[in-house]
Every structure is written in structure tokens, then in C-alpha cells.
Design a protein around this motif. Sequence first.
Motif, PDB file in Angstrom:
ATOM      1  N   GLY A  51       0.783  -1.238   0.000  1.00  0.00           N
ATOM      2  CA  GLY A  51       0.000   0.000   0.000  1.00  0.00           C
ATOM      3  C   GLY A  51       0.809   1.279   0.000  1.00  0.00           C
ATOM      4  O   GLY A  51       0.420   2.267   0.630  1.00  0.00           O
ATOM      5  N   SER A  52       1.923   1.334  -0.720  1.00  0.00           N
ATOM      6  CA  SER A  52       2.818   2.508  -0.687  1.00  0.00           C
ATOM      7  C   SER A  52       2.085   3.797  -1.055  1.00  0.00           C
ATOM      8  O   SER A  52       1.578   3.945  -2.172  1.00  0.00           O
ATOM      9  N   LYS A  53       2.052   4.742  -0.110  1.00  0.00           N
ATOM     10  CA  LYS A  53       1.415   6.051  -0.322  1.00  0.00           C
ATOM     11  C   LYS A  53       2.070   7.059   0.615  1.00  0.00           C
ATOM     12  O   LYS A  53       1.974   6.923   1.834  1.00  0.00           O
ATOM     13  N   PHE A  54       2.718   8.064   0.041  1.00  0.00           N
ATOM     14  CA  PHE A  54       3.376   9.090   0.851  1.00  0.00           C
ATOM     15  C   PHE A  54       2.991  10.459   0.301  1.00  0.00           C
ATOM     16  O   PHE A  54       3.236  10.743  -0.878  1.00  0.00           O
TER      17      PHE A  54
ATOM     18  N   HIS B  49       3.750  -1.615 -10.086  1.00  0.00           N
ATOM     19  CA  HIS B  49       3.076  -2.662  -9.329  1.00  0.00           C
ATOM     20  C   HIS B  49       1.824  -2.140  -8.605  1.00  0.00           C
ATOM     21  O   HIS B  49       1.770  -0.981  -8.187  1.00  0.00           O
ATOM     22  N   LEU B  50       0.857  -3.042  -8.416  1.00  0.00           N
ATOM     23  CA  LEU B  50      -0.443  -2.677  -7.846  1.00  0.00           C
ATOM     24  C   LEU B  50      -0.315  -2.045  -6.461  1.00  0.00           C
ATOM     25  O   LEU B  50      -1.060  -1.119  -6.126  1.00  0.00           O
ATOM     26  N   ASP B  51       0.634  -2.533  -5.649  1.00  0.00           N
ATOM     27  CA  ASP B  51       0.773  -1.979  -4.297  1.00  0.00           C
ATOM     28  C   ASP B  51       1.473  -0.621  -4.303  1.00  0.00           C
ATOM     29  O   ASP B  51       1.703  -0.029  -3.243  1.00  0.00           O
ATOM     30  N   HIS B  52       1.769  -0.109  -5.511  1.00  0.00           N
ATOM     31  CA  HIS B  52       2.325   1.245  -5.658  1.00  0.00           C
ATOM     32  C   HIS B  52       1.446   2.133  -6.543  1.00  0.00           C
ATOM     33  O   HIS B  52       1.664   3.337  -6.596  1.00  0.00           O
TER      34      HIS B  52
ATOM     35  N   CYS C 164       0.950   5.511  -5.097  1.00  0.00           N
ATOM     36  CA  CYS C 164      -0.462   5.543  -4.696  1.00  0.00           C
ATOM     37  C   CYS C 164      -1.006   4.124  -4.782  1.00  0.00           C
ATOM     38  O   CYS C 164      -1.852   3.797  -5.610  1.00  0.00           O
ATOM     39  N   GLY C 165      -0.469   3.259  -3.902  1.00  0.00           N
ATOM     40  CA  GLY C 165      -0.781   1.833  -3.972  1.00  0.00           C
ATOM     41  C   GLY C 165      -1.937   1.413  -3.100  1.00  0.00           C
ATOM     42  O   GLY C 165      -2.313   2.099  -2.151  1.00  0.00           O
TER      43      GLY C 165
END
Length: 456
Positions: free
Chosen positions: A17-20, A66-69, A33-34
Motif C-alpha cells: 500500500g505505498s502512499k506518501f 506494481h499494484l501496491d504502488h 499511490c498503492g
Amino acid sequence: MKTVKIHFFGAAGTVTGSKFIIETSEGNFMIDCGMFQGLKELREQNWNPIPFDVKTIGTILLTHGHLDHTGYLPRLLKQGFRGTVIGTAPTLAITEIILKDSGKIHEEEAKKANKEGYSKHAPAKPFYTVKEAESTIGLFKSAELDTWYAISKNVKYRFKYNGHILGATFIELDIFGKIMVFSGDIGRSNDVLLAPPQKPTRADYLFIESTYGNKLHPTESVTEKLVTLINHTIDTQGSLIIPSFAVERLQLLMYLLYKLHKENRIPNIPIFIDSPMGNNVLAVFERFSKWHKIPPKEFLEMQKRMNIITSYRETWETIDAPRPKIVIAGSGMVTGGRVLTYLKQLIDEPTTTVLLVGYQAEGTRGRQLLDGAHELKFFGKWIPVKATVHQIESLSAHADQTELLDWLTDIKNVPEEVFLIHGEPSSLDAFRVKLKDTFNWNVTIPKLYESKEFHF
């Protein structure tokens, strides 16, 4: 004095779920924006709006596709984001494929859940639709490697090659003269398909992934293990099912199997590639041939050697065919995709072998298989696991602990603070200790939804 604020809305205390979001006096922007994958409590958070006014975000920079990004982008549009999404050209091409495919899967799963009544929600709704994914793609803008671009007067960024998957980068930010480095996912130093990652040379603030912060990849021979499992599959007249990530891993497996057959190390066993998304990614590999190592002639020969499945009817024909076969199908963590259909039908057969070839996050069926689950739930039904389960860890596209440490060796200054992200708690803590012992750096492990202010 300038104030910059970083919000950790994903990949903090978890590997997904990478989101910063980065707040500055000159505007707000976002790194990745995962969507969350794996544990149910994380997946449920995908449905919650980000606790931030996303209308104020002007730019999203993507480290890779990738989906989690990238998988939360259509939801962000629903919340009011109307800025620009920027990445390298292959990253945007892969993101487009992943978002469209994901939207289709979300629609199909909601339809199936409503028809068969196994959802707790009435009616079940897709996380986002294909149409919403297409609206997101309209905001894409590509950027070149190694080139500084301005977001505002005192904020600029550049993308640096990072291995991992086609188009992947780490991102350097120059914010009021301070350099912030977001590692994205760091690739391997000896990747079969990709060149070694570049390394940062300066980082005042470093945000580094820790997926394998506590592990070294095995030195096993991937080809020997493949040969052994394929021969076993032929001897037992069974099926070798390989759940695979559609991006990079599928193309790598195809290339390895193609080479083994070309070198007469495996018999002419049928190999089926059943991943609509993976087929589309093959076209991206062809389009961006300078981003990978496979020679164009071998790339075409490789595809001819495989049986590329293009319809669901062919999926069932492949399942029903009473002959030994290799099937490579998405998804890599057995969370969705065509591999679910194969496993639902074949995982209760002792002649079936399941080979896991990538990271298996907590809460996924892949992790359950690794942990020895005696049954798995597919489409609302429990199926006994009688198949043999194997794993090849050394195919991972993520750097291990030694490679992560090596990636840091060109940094000439002492970072003011290092933030460990994109890792499970045990990996984060082990890597924190290793960094402290190796470099004596100031290391922080941020918590999910935490924020950090910098004054300079």
C-alpha cells in the motif's frame, strides 16, 4: 525556516500500500499511490478515504507500476484528485495494463459475489471499474531518467534506474536544497532480465524499502529446481502450476523455461501461459526492448515455444487435458486471477505441484500454502490441499539485506534521518539494527498514518 511534512499513508509497518504525501509551502505532491494487499484488516482500509484533502495534491510520482504502488489511483480520483501522474514511459504502460486489468477483476468479482451470494455486502460493489481506471490513465505524463523536473520554484525531482521491474526507479527530491530519496522497490544486482540498480550518492533524508531487510536470498540453482520439478511432473503425469506476478516474473519464467528447452535440459512438455495481463506486459517488453536484456530474436522464439492462452474456454480445456503440463498463471500471491481456477480444480490432486516464485504477503493464499494450510477457500468454497507445495525464493525481484546495504554504499554524506518503509515488522526491526551497526545512522520506523515534520 521552511516546513515540510510527510504523511505515511501506506507501506509503514507493512509491506504493502505505498502512499506518501508530501506537504510544502509551495504545494502538495505524492510518492506512489498503492492499494493494500494481504491481511484483511489492511485490505479493508482500501475502502476508507485517505484522511487528507487530495484536491490539494498537484502531482503523483510513481516509482514503478506494481499494484501496491499504483492500485489506489482510481480511488483517489473518486476523492477529488485531478493532478498529474508522472512516471517513466514503461512504468506508465505497465500501470495502464494493471489498472485496467484490476478494474475488470473488481467488476467480475463483484458480479460473481452477487450472483453466488458469498459477499457480506449487498450488493457487492467493485473497488473501482474499468471506466474509472481509464479516467486515471488520462492524467498520465511520462518523464525521462536522470533529468531534473520542477514541481515548483524550490521543489524538483528526478527518476533514477532501479532494476526490480521494467521502468522501475527510485526518486530523488530536491526540496528547498535538501535531498530526499524514496527508494521505491530496489532490484537485484544480478538480475537475469534487468541491469543492476543505480545507487544514490546523497540523501539528507532517506526512505528505503525493507521487504527483505532480515533475509538473504538462497544461492539455490533455480534451473536445477525447475528441471527436477518438471521431470517429476512428467513421471507422475501431473500438473506443475506456477502462480506468477504478471509483470517481470512471468516473463522471467518464460525465458528460463525457453532456455532450458533450447539447451535440451527439459523435454518438450506443454507450457501454458494464462495471464491476460501478462500477455499485455509482453507487448510492453517488446516496445521497450532497451530496458531489458532479452535479445529481440530470442524474445520472439520464447513466445512461440509457449501456449499463450487467450480465452477462458482455453483455460478449462487446459485443466481438463489429461497430460503432464506446466501452467504459469496470475496472480503471484494467489489472491486473484486465472490461477484460482486452476487451483480450485487441481489443488486436491496429489499429482499436482504448486511452485511459488515470489514474496507471499501475510494474509494471502500463497502465504497460507507456504505455511502448510490443509485447505484453501476459493470463491466461497473450501478445497482440500493435497498438492505438493514448493518455493523458489531466489527469483525475487527485491534486493535482499546484503543488496540493500550495498545500494547505500555510494551515499557520501550522513543522512539526517533514515525511514524504513515497505516491510513487515520483523524485517523492519532487523534492518534497523543492521543499519545502526553498519553505518551508525539515525533510523526511524514510521507507523501507518503517522506524519513527520521537517524544518530547514
